[in-house]
Design a protein around this motif. Sequence first.
Motif, PDB file in Angstrom:
ATOM      1  N   PHE A 415       0.813  -1.215   0.000  1.00 16.37           N
ATOM      2  CA  PHE A 415       0.000   0.000   0.000  1.00 16.37           C
ATOM      3  C   PHE A 415       0.853   1.275   0.000  1.00 16.37           C
ATOM      4  O   PHE A 415       0.484   2.275   0.592  1.00 16.37           O
ATOM      5  CB  PHE A 415      -0.963  -0.006   1.194  1.00 16.37           C
ATOM      6  N   GLU A 416       1.988   1.214  -0.698  1.00 17.40           N
ATOM      7  CA  GLU A 416       2.860   2.384  -0.798  1.00 17.40           C
ATOM      8  C   GLU A 416       2.830   3.030  -2.174  1.00 17.40           C
ATOM      9  O   GLU A 416       3.155   4.209  -2.300  1.00 17.40           O
ATOM     10  CB  GLU A 416       4.307   2.008  -0.473  1.00 17.40           C
ATOM     11  N   GLY A 417       2.499   2.275  -3.216  1.00 21.15           N
ATOM     12  CA  GLY A 417       2.565   2.867  -4.540  1.00 21.15           C
ATOM     13  C   GLY A 417       2.054   1.961  -5.640  1.00 21.15           C
ATOM     14  O   GLY A 417       2.510   2.061  -6.775  1.00 21.15           O
ATOM     15  N   GLY A 418       1.110   1.094  -5.315  1.00 17.40           N
ATOM     16  CA  GLY A 418       0.553   0.218  -6.329  1.00 17.40           C
ATOM     17  C   GLY A 418       1.498  -0.853  -6.820  1.00 17.40           C
ATOM     18  O   GLY A 418       1.288  -1.434  -7.891  1.00 17.40           O
ATOM     19  N   HIS A 419       2.528  -1.160  -6.048  1.00 19.15           N
ATOM     20  CA  HIS A 419       3.581  -2.066  -6.521  1.00 19.15           C
ATOM     21  C   HIS A 419       3.069  -3.472  -6.810  1.00 19.15           C
ATOM     22  O   HIS A 419       3.547  -4.126  -7.740  1.00 19.15           O
ATOM     23  CB  HIS A 419       4.715  -2.122  -5.486  1.00 19.15           C
ATOM     24  N   ARG A 420       2.119  -3.940  -6.032  1.00 16.66           N
ATOM     25  CA  ARG A 420       1.642  -5.316  -6.227  1.00 16.66           C
ATOM     26  C   ARG A 420       1.012  -5.483  -7.604  1.00 16.66           C
ATOM     27  O   ARG A 420       1.322  -6.426  -8.336  1.00 16.66           O
ATOM     28  CB  ARG A 420       0.635  -5.661  -5.120  1.00 16.66           C
ATOM     29  N   TRP A 421       0.105  -4.568  -7.962  1.00 18.79           N
ATOM     30  CA  TRP A 421      -0.543  -4.662  -9.275  1.00 18.79           C
ATOM     31  C   TRP A 421       0.475  -4.464 -10.388  1.00 18.79           C
ATOM     32  O   TRP A 421       0.456  -5.191 -11.391  1.00 18.79           O
ATOM     33  CB  TRP A 421      -1.659  -3.625  -9.382  1.00 18.79           C
ATOM     34  N   ILE A 422       1.380  -3.517 -10.234  1.00 15.71           N
ATOM     35  CA  ILE A 422       2.402  -3.264 -11.254  1.00 15.71           C
ATOM     36  C   ILE A 422       3.276  -4.501 -11.450  1.00 15.71           C
ATOM     37  O   ILE A 422       3.568  -4.903 -12.583  1.00 15.71           O
ATOM     38  CB  ILE A 422       3.259  -2.048 -10.863  1.00 15.71           C
ATOM     39  N   TYR A 427       4.823  -9.357 -14.752  1.00 16.14           N
ATOM     40  CA  TYR A 427       5.173 -10.765 -14.953  1.00 16.14           C
ATOM     41  C   TYR A 427       3.993 -11.605 -15.456  1.00 16.14           C
ATOM     42  O   TYR A 427       4.030 -12.836 -15.357  1.00 16.14           O
ATOM     43  CB  TYR A 427       5.728 -11.343 -13.652  1.00 16.14           C
ATOM     44  N   ASN A 428       2.976 -10.944 -15.995  1.00 15.74           N
ATOM     45  CA  ASN A 428       1.810 -11.642 -16.558  1.00 15.74           C
ATOM     46  C   ASN A 428       1.180 -12.603 -15.556  1.00 15.74           C
ATOM     47  O   ASN A 428       0.832 -13.739 -15.880  1.00 15.74           O
ATOM     48  CB  ASN A 428       2.213 -12.394 -17.836  1.00 15.74           C
ATOM     49  N   ARG A 429       1.028 -12.124 -14.328  1.00 19.22           N
ATOM     50  CA  ARG A 429       0.481 -12.958 -13.261  1.00 19.22           C
ATOM     51  C   ARG A 429      -0.817 -12.394 -12.671  1.00 19.22           C
ATOM     52  O   ARG A 429      -1.190 -12.757 -11.556  1.00 19.22           O
ATOM     53  CB  ARG A 429       1.515 -13.125 -12.135  1.00 19.22           C
ATOM     54  N   LEU A 430      -1.467 -11.509 -13.375  1.00 21.53           N
ATOM     55  CA  LEU A 430      -2.696 -10.947 -12.833  1.00 21.53           C
ATOM     56  C   LEU A 430      -3.738 -12.021 -12.551  1.00 21.53           C
ATOM     57  O   LEU A 430      -4.581 -11.858 -11.662  1.00 21.53           O
ATOM     58  CB  LEU A 430      -3.275  -9.903 -13.797  1.00 21.53           C
ATOM     59  N   ASP A 431      -3.670 -13.131 -13.284  1.00 25.50           N
ATOM     60  CA  ASP A 431      -4.624 -14.215 -13.037  1.00 25.50           C
ATOM     61  C   ASP A 431      -4.451 -14.808 -11.642  1.00 25.50           C
ATOM     62  O   ASP A 431      -5.378 -15.403 -11.096  1.00 25.50           O
ATOM     63  CB  ASP A 431      -4.481 -15.302 -14.105  1.00 25.50           C
ATOM     64  N   GLN A 432      -3.266 -14.636 -11.045  1.00 18.61           N
ATOM     65  CA  GLN A 432      -3.054 -15.146  -9.693  1.00 18.61           C
ATOM     66  C   GLN A 432      -3.772 -14.305  -8.642  1.00 18.61           C
ATOM     67  O   GLN A 432      -3.914 -14.735  -7.495  1.00 18.61           O
ATOM     68  CB  GLN A 432      -1.556 -15.215  -9.393  1.00 18.61           C
ATOM     69  N   LEU A 433      -4.198 -13.111  -9.022  1.00 16.38           N
ATOM     70  CA  LEU A 433      -4.965 -12.275  -8.111  1.00 16.38           C
ATOM     71  C   LEU A 433      -6.451 -12.611  -8.155  1.00 16.38           C
ATOM     72  O   LEU A 433      -7.186 -12.265  -7.237  1.00 16.38           O
ATOM     73  CB  LEU A 433      -4.780 -10.795  -8.463  1.00 16.38           C
ATOM     74  N   LEU A 437     -10.921 -12.642  -5.240  1.00 17.14           N
ATOM     75  CA  LEU A 437     -12.268 -12.114  -5.339  1.00 17.14           C
ATOM     76  C   LEU A 437     -13.151 -12.866  -6.328  1.00 17.14           C
ATOM     77  O   LEU A 437     -14.351 -12.663  -6.352  1.00 17.14           O
ATOM     78  CB  LEU A 437     -12.222 -10.631  -5.742  1.00 17.14           C
ATOM     79  N   GLY A 438     -12.559 -13.663  -7.181  1.00 15.26           N
ATOM     80  CA  GLY A 438     -13.335 -14.388  -8.163  1.00 15.26           C
ATOM     81  C   GLY A 438     -13.724 -13.567  -9.370  1.00 15.26           C
ATOM     82  O   GLY A 438     -14.628 -13.953 -10.115  1.00 15.26           O
ATOM     83  N   VAL A 439     -13.075 -12.411  -9.567  1.00 19.17           N
ATOM     84  CA  VAL A 439     -13.366 -11.569 -10.730  1.00 19.17           C
ATOM     85  C   VAL A 439     -12.044 -11.185 -11.388  1.00 19.17           C
ATOM     86  O   VAL A 439     -10.988 -11.217 -10.772  1.00 19.17           O
ATOM     87  CB  VAL A 439     -14.148 -10.297 -10.341  1.00 19.17           C
ATOM     88  N   ASP A 440     -12.120 -10.830 -12.667  1.00 19.73           N
ATOM     89  CA  ASP A 440     -10.912 -10.484 -13.409  1.00 19.73           C
ATOM     90  C   ASP A 440     -10.337  -9.151 -12.945  1.00 19.73           C
ATOM     91  O   ASP A 440     -11.061  -8.258 -12.492  1.00 19.73           O
ATOM     92  CB  ASP A 440     -11.212 -10.400 -14.906  1.00 19.73           C
ATOM     93  N   VAL A 441      -9.035  -9.021 -13.092  1.00 21.78           N
ATOM     94  CA  VAL A 441      -8.326  -7.794 -12.745  1.00 21.78           C
ATOM     95  C   VAL A 441      -7.971  -7.060 -14.035  1.00 21.78           C
ATOM     96  O   VAL A 441      -7.329  -7.637 -14.915  1.00 21.78           O
ATOM     97  CB  VAL A 441      -7.033  -8.107 -11.961  1.00 21.78           C
ATOM     98  N   PRO A 442      -8.351  -5.787 -14.180  1.00 18.32           N
ATOM     99  CA  PRO A 442      -7.990  -5.041 -15.392  1.00 18.32           C
ATOM    100  C   PRO A 442      -6.476  -4.953 -15.566  1.00 18.32           C
ATOM    101  O   PRO A 442      -5.740  -4.814 -14.599  1.00 18.32           O
ATOM    102  CB  PRO A 442      -8.597  -3.654 -15.144  1.00 18.32           C
ATOM    103  N   GLU A 443      -6.033  -5.020 -16.821  1.00 18.36           N
ATOM    104  CA  GLU A 443      -4.603  -4.948 -17.110  1.00 18.36           C
ATOM    105  C   GLU A 443      -4.088  -3.522 -17.135  1.00 18.36           C
ATOM    106  O   GLU A 443      -2.905  -3.282 -16.898  1.00 18.36           O
ATOM    107  CB  GLU A 443      -4.309  -5.608 -18.464  1.00 18.36           C
ATOM    108  N   TYR A 444      -4.951  -2.577 -17.444  1.00 17.67           N
ATOM    109  CA  TYR A 444      -4.529  -1.179 -17.489  1.00 17.67           C
ATOM    110  C   TYR A 444      -5.755  -0.281 -17.472  1.00 17.67           C
ATOM    111  O   TYR A 444      -6.880  -0.730 -17.710  1.00 17.67           O
ATOM    112  CB  TYR A 444      -3.679  -0.893 -18.730  1.00 17.67           C
ATOM    113  N   PHE A 445      -5.540   0.969 -17.174  1.00 16.47           N
ATOM    114  CA  PHE A 445      -6.596   1.972 -17.217  1.00 16.47           C
ATOM    115  C   PHE A 445      -6.805   2.420 -18.661  1.00 16.47           C
ATOM    116  O   PHE A 445      -5.863   2.461 -19.453  1.00 16.47           O
ATOM    117  CB  PHE A 445      -6.216   3.195 -16.377  1.00 16.47           C
ATOM    118  N   PRO A 446      -8.022   2.811 -19.000  1.00 13.87           N
ATOM    119  CA  PRO A 446      -8.252   3.337 -20.354  1.00 13.87           C
ATOM    120  C   PRO A 446      -7.701   4.751 -20.496  1.00 13.87           C
ATOM    121  O   PRO A 446      -7.542   5.475 -19.505  1.00 13.87           O
ATOM    122  CB  PRO A 446      -9.775   3.336 -20.469  1.00 13.87           C
TER     123      PRO A 446
END
Length: 456
Positions: A415-422, A427-433, A437-446
């Motif tokens: 919780f210092e600078g969004g490092h976990r999502w970045i 490393y193409n591991r957003l699916d591990q998140l 919650l059981g929902v997809d994680v966006p890859e980037y902001f529009p």
Amino acid sequence: MMKKQVLVALCATTLGLGACSLQVEDLNNPAQDAFEQTPTPSAIYAASTGLLIGNRAGISAQTGYISQLGILGRESFTLDPADPRYVSEMLKGPLDSGSPAFGGSNWANPYTNIRNTNTLLIALQNVNGMSDTEKEAIQGFAKTIQALDFLIIINTRETAPINVGGGINDPLGPIESREAVFDHIVQLLDEAKEHLKKGGDAFPFPLSNGYVDFDNPKIDMTPANFIRVNRALLARVQVYRNHFSEALTALQESFLDTTKPLTLGVYHSFGTGPGDLTNGLRNNKLYANKAIVTDADRKADGTTIDDRVTRKTKPLDEAVVIFKDEAAGITVTTDLAFALYENQDTPVPVIRNEELILLRAEANIGLGAPANITAAADDINFIRTTSGGLAPRTDLDSTNILDELLKQKRYSLLFEGGHRWIDMRHYNRLDQLVPVLGVDVPEYFPIPKFETDARL
């Protein structure tokens, strides 16, 4: 609190609507043309300090950069009954480009500061009464902060404009690739370093309380030590680009030091005085994901948890329902809050020693040779024992060390600078998140709708 109150005026957010104006200490608030063509040294100094104010804008708001990236990284939740989008949109998606909260997030504020930096650099060429040494120091500082603003933008997007210096009637700069933006950031940081080398023994303008000298915290940071900050930021960027050898070179010139406190670094500062900005992350609408506790390692006795969890979070008196989808059978609750930002003037890290040690480990993992893996394991275990109070791992090798590195970054930079999502995006591991919650994680902001509409 800023040592000197300087306000940066926020301009129209669409990049095609002309240049932003700077409010400097001249009470007549001169127009941009006047500031560029006939600036005074005091106006230049005030505008330079103002870049720090512009750089922190939106970072620590309740719904700002850290909070939003924390949601995407499944670190945090924002539960605001008056604005349910931080649950319905950020947790369920998709992010709406027309929404000021998400389409405009992490875009308008940094681009405002980028434009203000460009204005300052033009004015600097026309000012009288300043030495070449002072001008070099200001250019080095300004380009470093501008690089940091570009990094906020490209951390949240796949593409972005680089050329934003045109007038109201000029065509908009093209949308550039992620790699092109990273190249530009590296160029800015390298140019800034050369300016800072000629910048003398002190900056001619006041910095914030978050930029004190590494050798003497009672004074502002010197240009020489600001080079070390510049190189630290370059190391972060080079790791993001998978340029691992270059990252190690930059770290050698940074302030990385395993004999110094892990908190050593530079910070966004906040205050409660008139005209200052408070830290919005101290907020009772922000909650921590209880997975922070359940996923954490235990100490050798098996009952005591990672020290970083107990330092950075605190239990709630009762659980709070964050998200509920009865049709899908999904309910998310938490009984955890953050304890990092206990006061309205608590600073927020820009970059600090603990991250640099982990970046060195990450770069060595990326290089992958046996000696590099050994060096990375040493740094990881240093952080495990020093920051987490955990036992060192003796089983780290090329097959599992990246997993361990990402876990240590998760807890050290929580919780210092969004490092976990970045990092998970890197490393193409957003699916591990997703299982959290059981929902997809966006890859980037529009890219914001106001920006794309201006290009029609």
